[in-house]
Design a protein around this motif. Structure first.
Motif, PDB file in Angstrom:
ATOM      1  N   TYR A 184      48.389  45.911  37.059  1.00  0.00           N
ATOM      2  CA  TYR A 184      47.682  44.860  37.801  1.00  0.00           C
ATOM      3  C   TYR A 184      48.620  43.707  38.134  1.00  0.00           C
ATOM      4  N   GLU A 221      47.727  41.225  40.688  1.00  0.00           N
ATOM      5  CA  GLU A 221      46.836  40.132  40.288  1.00  0.00           C
ATOM      6  C   GLU A 221      47.610  39.050  39.541  1.00  0.00           C
ATOM      7  N   LYS A 281      41.155  42.111  27.404  1.00  0.00           N
ATOM      8  CA  LYS A 281      40.185  41.976  28.489  1.00  0.00           C
ATOM      9  C   LYS A 281      39.965  40.516  28.880  1.00  0.00           C
ATOM     10  N   ALA A 282      39.871  39.653  27.909  1.00  0.00           N
ATOM     11  CA  ALA A 282      39.644  38.234  28.217  1.00  0.00           C
ATOM     12  C   ALA A 282      40.828  37.661  28.993  1.00  0.00           C
ATOM     13  N   MET A 305      42.861  39.338  30.945  1.00  0.00           N
ATOM     14  CA  MET A 305      42.842  39.882  32.298  1.00  0.00           C
ATOM     15  C   MET A 305      41.777  39.211  33.157  1.00  0.00           C
ATOM     16  N   GLU A 306      40.652  38.894  32.576  1.00  0.00           N
ATOM     17  CA  GLU A 306      39.620  38.172  33.319  1.00  0.00           C
ATOM     18  C   GLU A 306      40.138  36.813  33.773  1.00  0.00           C
ATOM     19  N   ARG A 307      40.911  36.149  32.911  1.00  0.00           N
ATOM     20  CA  ARG A 307      41.472  34.847  33.284  1.00  0.00           C
ATOM     21  C   ARG A 307      42.487  34.998  34.413  1.00  0.00           C
ATOM     22  N   PHE A 314      42.617  37.406  36.711  1.00  0.00           N
ATOM     23  CA  PHE A 314      41.893  37.707  37.941  1.00  0.00           C
ATOM     24  C   PHE A 314      41.262  36.444  38.517  1.00  0.00           C
ATOM     25  N   GLU A 315      40.720  35.610  37.647  1.00  0.00           N
ATOM     26  CA  GLU A 315      40.081  34.383  38.110  1.00  0.00           C
ATOM     27  C   GLU A 315      41.115  33.424  38.718  1.00  0.00           C
ATOM     28  N   THR A 344      42.051  34.329  42.299  1.00  0.00           N
ATOM     29  CA  THR A 344      40.978  34.439  43.294  1.00  0.00           C
ATOM     30  C   THR A 344      41.263  33.697  44.599  1.00  0.00           C
TER      31      THR A 344
END
Length: 303
Positions: free
Chosen positions: A147, A150, A273-274, A276-278, A280-281, A284
């Protein structure tokens, strides 16, 4: 693991930061590969840049001169799930012709579907696979992607908004994440195929990767990863199911196979996971709304 690259010579989905060009990014990646003793790397290439500027051929020349190889990643990077079979087949053939001077020097004829989409209908899947067989291509799927596109967006956004210390920390976080992702992917491959699989890793020619490449390789070496030719990976019978499933999922190979067999596996290590969520955010604001028309739009702007 076999290390591979997609979208050489020009990554089309996000402009490079000021001061960087496709030529400089490729040169930095080649230098890191040389420093770290990673040889014979397949770059799955799009041929559309050769229509825009013949000078992009020099990147492919330099790549092969450095001991690496070129494969076919289509001409304009169409997504098979959004493209008619005939149009996709034509795009593959255009790339086959334009990239022939470099593909002919490779030890095997490698092809990779954009976004690893094999086709969302049986008709597409069968027609495209038959065409790839006619052209004697071997499908090079991916068991580990990182990723990094990203991460690149997140990193560029942090730089653009003056959050320089956070941008620097992001590099170290990526290296830690990459090591965890490789270990996770090796585990999921064992779960799906019942044996240790020679993985196929994927990176794109992005400025962010040039910033972390040496640390990335050093960390993977420290974790026991060795890099082998793509042909060694493809000789593993685990890859015989490549292109055999109708699906619209954007997933790495073993996760896609598991899903077809009715098993849902995590694509990202649960421990990360947390994070990666950050990431991706953060990226954005720089994420394009659609992927399918990006190459065509870039070509139009360039011309």
């Amino acid at each position: 693991m076999a290390f591979t690259l997609d979208d050489l010579p020009v990554y089309p989905h996000l402009a490079l930061p000021d001061g960087h060009t496709p030529h400089s990014v490729a040169a930095l990646i080649m230098a890191s590969l040389a420093r770290n003793g990673v040889s014979g790397v397949f770059a799955l290439a799009n041929s559309w840049p050769l229509d825009v500027d013949p000078q992009y051929a020099r990147i492919l020349d330099d790549w092969v001169a450095a001991g690496h190889h070129i494969g076919n990643h289509t001409h304009t990077h169409p997504l098979l799930n959004e493209t008619a079979a005939a149009a996709f087949i034509h795009d593959v053939s255009v790339a086959d012709e334009l990239l022939a001077p470099w593909i002919s020097k490779a030890p095997l004829r490698a092809f990779r579907h954009p976004l690893d989409f094999w086709g969302n209908t049986e008709e597409k899947r069968v027609q495209v696979n038959a065409h790839l067989d006619r052209l004697a291509y071997r499908s090079a799927d991916v068991t580990s992607w990182f990723y990094e596109w990203e991460w690149d967006r997140a990193w560029q956004y942090l730089l653009q908004t003056g959050r320089l210390e956070e941008a620097e920390r992001l590099k170290a976080e990526f290296v830690d994440y990459a090591a965890a992702q490789v270990a996770h992917d090796a585990k999921t491959c064992r779960m799906v195929f019942g044996h240790d699989v020679i993985g196929i890793g994927l990176i794109h020619p992005l400025t962010f990767f040039t910033e972390v490449a040496d640390a990335f390789f050093a960390r993977l070496f420290a974790e026991g990863v060795t890099f082998v030719p793509l042909s060694d990976a493809l000789d593993d019978p685990a890859y015989l199911r490549s292109g055999t499933i109708v699906t619209d999922a954007f997933q790495v190979y073993q996760i896609k196979i598991a899903a077809a067999d009715g098993r849902v596996l995590d694509a990202v290590p649960p421990t990360h996971k947390a994070l990666m969520e950050r990431v991706f955010e953060l990226g954005t604001p720089l994420r394009p709304p659609r992927r399918g028309m990006l190459v065509q739009n870039r070509r139009a702007r360039a011309s």
